[in-house]
Design an enzyme around this catalytic site. Sequence first.
Site, mmCIF file in Angstrom:
data_model
loop_
_atom_site.group_PDB
_atom_site.id
_atom_site.type_symbol
_atom_site.label_atom_id
_atom_site.label_comp_id
_atom_site.label_asym_id
_atom_site.label_seq_id
_atom_site.Cartn_x
_atom_site.Cartn_y
_atom_site.Cartn_z
ATOM 1 N N THR A 132 8.673 36.186 29.544
ATOM 2 C CA THR A 132 9.506 37.313 29.937
ATOM 3 C C THR A 132 10.824 37.284 29.154
ATOM 4 O O THR A 132 11.112 36.322 28.437
ATOM 5 C CB THR A 132 9.774 37.269 31.457
ATOM 6 O OG1 THR A 132 10.406 36.041 31.785
ATOM 7 C CG2 THR A 132 8.474 37.411 32.241
ATOM 8 N N ALA A 133 11.621 38.321 29.316
ATOM 9 C CA ALA A 133 12.869 38.445 28.552
ATOM 10 C C ALA A 133 13.808 37.267 28.764
ATOM 11 O O ALA A 133 14.556 36.896 27.855
ATOM 12 C CB ALA A 133 13.572 39.746 28.931
ATOM 13 N N CYS A 134 13.756 36.652 29.940
ATOM 14 C CA CYS A 134 14.646 35.523 30.229
ATOM 15 C C CYS A 134 14.121 34.209 29.663
ATOM 16 O O CYS A 134 14.790 33.185 29.751
ATOM 17 C CB CYS A 134 14.848 35.392 31.732
ATOM 18 S SG CYS A 134 13.342 34.984 32.629
ATOM 19 N N GLY A 135 12.910 34.233 29.085
ATOM 20 C CA GLY A 135 12.344 33.032 28.495
ATOM 21 C C GLY A 135 11.365 32.303 29.398
ATOM 22 O O GLY A 135 10.690 31.375 28.961
#
Length: 177
Positions: A132-135
């Site tokens: 996801t975008a947060c890693g």
Amino acid sequence: SSLRKRGYEVRAVLSPSVPNLIGPAAFEAITGQRAITTLWGGGHESEMDHLAATKWADHFVFVPASANLLAKLAHGIADDAIGTFAIAFNKRPYIIAPAMNPEMWRNAAVQENVATLRRRGHRFVGPVVGETACGDNGLGRMAPVEWVEQALIEQIENWEPLPDLAGERILISGGPT
């Protein structure tokens, strides 16, 4: 842009946080239409943008749909252009492509909101497992854009308009309720 190449007209309604990530001009370049960013002002004389957009649109796709947006949709919160547009759009089910951290996706409140929206007939595309975008890695990554586009095309192809009622006699009962 691929929808425009197929001959569809596309407009973007942006949540208040979108300009923090990408400017409205990018959406305008992709869609060829002015992006709606506010309830006020706009390109339709004597009509607020969100109302004009709901009259114009045949389908409504939420991509990406955050946990916050899912809550607003499930509970009818219309505190910005996108929420108000959703309340005013009643033509057919939404297509929703969630995207969020896997822990957020697993949250009971988020899952209840998803269940509410599914009960109302709205279609979900994803999320999928991945980074996801947060890693973080897990179920929460937005489904590929091609899947969302395919869901929309299926909805368009399977859409049957209401029957023509011209010439029909209809009695409508009204009362205080």
